[in-house]
Design a protein around this motif. Structure first.
Motif, short mmCIF file in Angstrom:
data_model
loop_
_atom_site.label_atom_id
_atom_site.label_comp_id
_atom_site.label_asym_id
_atom_site.label_seq_id
_atom_site.Cartn_x
_atom_site.Cartn_y
_atom_site.Cartn_z
N TYR A 217 22.15 -39.30 20.93
CA TYR A 217 23.01 -40.10 21.81
C TYR A 217 24.27 -40.51 21.04
O TYR A 217 24.27 -40.56 19.81
CB TYR A 217 22.29 -41.37 22.28
CG TYR A 217 21.05 -41.11 23.10
CD1 TYR A 217 21.11 -41.06 24.49
CD2 TYR A 217 19.82 -40.91 22.49
CE1 TYR A 217 19.98 -40.82 25.25
CE2 TYR A 217 18.67 -40.67 23.24
CZ TYR A 217 18.76 -40.63 24.61
OH TYR A 217 17.64 -40.39 25.36
N ALA A 221 27.98 -46.64 25.31
CA ALA A 221 26.61 -47.15 25.31
C ALA A 221 25.93 -46.95 26.66
O ALA A 221 24.71 -46.76 26.72
CB ALA A 221 26.62 -48.64 24.93
N VAL A 222 26.71 -47.01 27.73
CA VAL A 222 26.18 -46.76 29.07
C VAL A 222 27.05 -45.72 29.74
O VAL A 222 28.29 -45.84 29.76
CB VAL A 222 26.16 -48.06 29.92
CG1 VAL A 222 25.62 -47.75 31.33
CG2 VAL A 222 25.31 -49.13 29.25
N TRP A 223 26.43 -44.70 30.30
CA TRP A 223 27.15 -43.62 30.99
C TRP A 223 26.43 -43.28 32.27
O TRP A 223 25.23 -42.97 32.24
CB TRP A 223 27.25 -42.38 30.09
CG TRP A 223 27.93 -41.22 30.74
CD1 TRP A 223 29.26 -41.05 30.95
CD2 TRP A 223 27.30 -40.07 31.29
NE1 TRP A 223 29.50 -39.87 31.59
CE2 TRP A 223 28.30 -39.24 31.82
CE3 TRP A 223 25.96 -39.65 31.40
CZ2 TRP A 223 28.03 -38.02 32.44
CZ3 TRP A 223 25.68 -38.45 32.02
CH2 TRP A 223 26.72 -37.64 32.52
N GLY A 225 25.24 -45.12 34.46
CA GLY A 225 24.06 -45.97 34.64
C GLY A 225 22.95 -45.71 33.65
O GLY A 225 21.90 -46.37 33.72
N ARG A 226 23.14 -44.80 32.74
CA ARG A 226 22.12 -44.47 31.75
C ARG A 226 22.52 -45.04 30.39
O ARG A 226 23.60 -44.75 29.89
CB ARG A 226 21.93 -42.96 31.64
CG ARG A 226 21.46 -42.32 32.94
CD ARG A 226 21.41 -40.79 32.81
NE ARG A 226 21.01 -40.17 34.06
CZ ARG A 226 19.76 -39.92 34.41
NH1 ARG A 226 18.77 -40.24 33.59
NH2 ARG A 226 19.48 -39.36 35.56
N ALA A 227 21.64 -45.85 29.82
CA ALA A 227 21.95 -46.52 28.55
C ALA A 227 21.29 -45.80 27.38
O ALA A 227 20.26 -45.13 27.53
CB ALA A 227 21.46 -47.97 28.60
N GLU A 230 17.37 -48.73 23.46
CA GLU A 230 17.64 -49.95 22.70
C GLU A 230 17.30 -49.80 21.23
O GLU A 230 18.00 -50.36 20.38
CB GLU A 230 16.85 -51.12 23.31
CG GLU A 230 17.34 -51.56 24.68
CD GLU A 230 16.61 -52.81 25.17
OE1 GLU A 230 15.84 -53.39 24.36
OE2 GLU A 230 16.79 -53.17 26.33
#
Length: 265
Positions: A217, A221-223, A225-227, A230
């Motif tokens: 990844y 950090a969020v694309w 709606g996909r993070a 963590e």
């Protein structure tokens, strides 16, 4: 496999190929640089993709060398014939043993006789499957000679006479060995010291530890709606390593059960 003497990277020299079509002579070659010799009917196909990106930069810097040797220059008669009809009949043509013998002898000139120090490889669909282990072994040698087949293949007597290993890129048939040769050279060259610039990266890749590589990844950090998971943002290196290991094992079990079954306990 025995490890060859340490290569000296302190001196550059210009070295021409053994073919009239010299594609690599303008590039410097560091003394003792790992060398790939390719016996082919299509020397203009090289360096191809090997001349791009990191492998191309390393080639330009002389960290490794490439010699594309034209089989046609070893051919017979006015037209430099390299093949003839199959003994016993059948479709297609077969590369002649006298032609290949002269080409292989020329390629072997000045190279170590021990197969582990300088393998000679015939790219054949009936050969052993090429794996990361092959690439690692070749990278520890002084170089490798690759024979690219065409037509219906090569006269069996050539394979019986020379210490040739038959290696396959996969369970499919190509029109010739050139594409396979480039893939295998690329897999090997990237393992040579100084080519990638980050030795640790090769230790984490697919197949390096008998596993497929874990998911990767990067930002944002969020694309859509996909993070990013963590744990990768936690800064806890132990947890990150454990997560990556779990992911690699799960992917290998699901997608390559053959690799998973072959792993040592």
């Amino acid at each position: 496999m025995t490890t060859p003497p340490n290569r000296s990277h302190g001196r550059k020299s210009i070295s021409a190929t053994l073919t009239p079509q010299d594609l690599m002579a303008a590039r410097p070659r560091l003394k003792g640089a790992w060398t790939a010799k390719v016996l082919t009917l299509f020397p203009k196909a090289f360096p191809g993709v090997l001349g791009e990106s990191l492998t191309g930069k390393a080639l330009d810097e002389g960290l490794w060398a490439l010699e594309a040797m034209d089989l046609r220059s070893f051919g017979v008669g006015k037209h430099r014939n390299v093949d003839d009809t199959p003994a016993g009949g059948g479709a297609g043509m077969v590369l002649r043993p006298d032609v290949l013998g002269r080409a292989i002898d020329a390629a072997r000139a000045g190279t170590p006789e021990a197969p582990e120090d300088w393998p000679i490889v015939y790219l054949s669909p009936r050969g052993a499957p090429f794996t990361q282990a092959w690439a690692r072994a070749w990278s520890r040698a002084r170089g490798v000679t690759l024979l690219c087949g065409r037509f219906e293949g090569v006269d069996q007597r050539v394979l019986d006479h020379y210490p040739i290993e038959e290696v396959s890129l996969g369970d499919f048939v190509l029109t010739g060995g050139e594409l396979a040769a480039q893939a295998m050279i690329d897999a090997t060259v990237r393992l040579l010291p100084g080519v990638l610039g980050n030795a640790a990266s090769t230790e984490e890749e697919s197949f390096s530890r008998g596993l497929l590589e874990h998911p990767q990844y990067t930002r944002p950090a969020v694309w859509k709606g996909r993070a990013i998971p963590e744990v990768l943002m936690s800064g806890h290196h132990g947890q990150i390593e454990a997560w990556r290991r779990e992911q690699a094992e799960a992917l290998t079990r699901a997608r390559r059960p053959d690799l998973w079954a072959a792993r040592k306990p």
